[in-house]
Write an enzyme that holds these catalytic residues in place. Structure first.
Site, PDB file in Angstrom:
ATOM      1  N   PRO A   7      50.714  61.360   6.097  1.00  0.00           N
ATOM      2  CA  PRO A   7      51.493  60.299   6.747  1.00  0.00           C
ATOM      3  C   PRO A   7      50.641  59.064   7.053  1.00  0.00           C
ATOM      4  O   PRO A   7      49.500  59.178   7.475  1.00  0.00           O
ATOM      5  CB  PRO A   7      51.975  60.953   8.043  1.00  0.00           C
ATOM      6  N   GLU A   8      51.216  57.913   6.805  1.00  0.00           N
ATOM      7  CA  GLU A   8      50.569  56.643   7.143  1.00  0.00           C
ATOM      8  C   GLU A   8      51.365  55.994   8.280  1.00  0.00           C
ATOM      9  O   GLU A   8      52.303  56.577   8.802  1.00  0.00           O
ATOM     10  CB  GLU A   8      50.522  55.733   5.908  1.00  0.00           C
TER      11      GLU A   8
END
Ligand code: ZN
Length: 279
Positions: free
Chosen positions: A2-3
């Protein structure tokens, strides 16, 4: 992995169900993830009211009344599952479980255990060892072309690698760096210190717009930021270059002018870009 936009979407999903509510039950099923889970965490969470949330880079801070914050990091494989309470609804690799006064059950699931959970005084969030060295938030007004050029000055690494460095700017990962460089027309191979002046002035708004569009996609494609299966934060989003090797490039007319999106490997990670428009 996840960013920033995925983490923001997870945070908003948690906020929708937890903010203002009391945690009536908490359970830690392991003593550690990447690092030890604080031994006092469960006692501190049980009975506590959640008063707010903040995201810093890829970290979520859940603020409790009485001045403590729970720091959550999803690591490589972490996810949060939010479901109406069902007894014995345990999911494999679920390491932390919370239940709210409304009967919602929050599970932190992390098969590879690169995630992190910690407890810190809210007033000292920014001094936490994982947050202290983070660069500016890319969506803050303080992140501008002058700030970025100053952070890149003297850096002889490719701009791709420099933008992945969380001390230059917080929260970017491989996908959004590729997308932002494409939008800005900057080659991922360009040396970081040469991204100044007009190039920095193009890159900063490209980073902001890329992230804002992804956050908007996360919000609009999910009900309360929650997938139908209860998982928070991961959403379908159409990348312009990421994962599109050989596909037509939307900035170019096609062959023979542009042969589509190229893939190269930088520091062991795939980079996707248009060789013609990104210089
Ligand atoms: Zn192209």
């Amino acid at each position: 992995m996840p960013e920033l936009p995925e983490v923001e979407t997870v945070m908003r999903g948690l906020q929708a169900r937890l903010q203002g509510h009391r945690i009536v039950h908490a359970e830690a099923r392991r003593a550690d993830l990447r690092w030890p889970i604080p031994p006092g965490l469960v006692a501190r969470l049980t009975g506590a009211r959640v008063i707010g949330f903040r995201r810093r880079g890829k970290y979520i801070l859940m603020r409790l009344e009485d001045g403590d914050s729970v720091l959550l990091h999803l690591g490589m494989s972490g996810r949060i599952v939010l479901t109406p309470h069902r007894p014995n609804a345990a999911t494999p690799h679920e390491h932390l479980v919370l239940e709210t006064d409304e009967g919602w059950r929050v599970g932190f699931v992390d098969p590879r255990r690169f995630g992190a959970i910690d407890l810190i005084p809210t007033a000292r969030e920014d001094q936490h060892r994982l947050l202290a060295a983070l660069g500016p938030e890319p969506l803050d007004d303080a992140f501008d072309a002058a700030t970025l050029s100053a952070a890149l000055a003297g850096k002889r690494t490719p701009i791709k690698a420099a933008l992945l460095d969380q001390s230059v700017v917080a929260g970017l990962g491989n996908i959004y760096v590729c997308e932002a460089l494409f939008r800005a027309g900057i080659s991922p191979r360009r040396l970081a210190h040469t991204v100044a002046g007009a190039r920095a002035a193009r890159l900063v708004p490209a980073i902001k717009a890329t992230l804002q569009e992804a956050i908007a996609a996360g919000g609009s494609s999910l009900r309360d930021y929650v997938q139908p299966d209860g998982e928070l934060g991961y959403f379908q989003h159409a990348w312009k270059v990421y994962g599109r090797e050989g596909e037509p490039c939307e900035h170019c007319p096609g062959p023979p002018v542009c042969h589509g999106i190229s893939r190269i490997v930088q520091s062991g990670r795939s980079t996707f870009y248009c060789k013609r428009t990104q210089r």
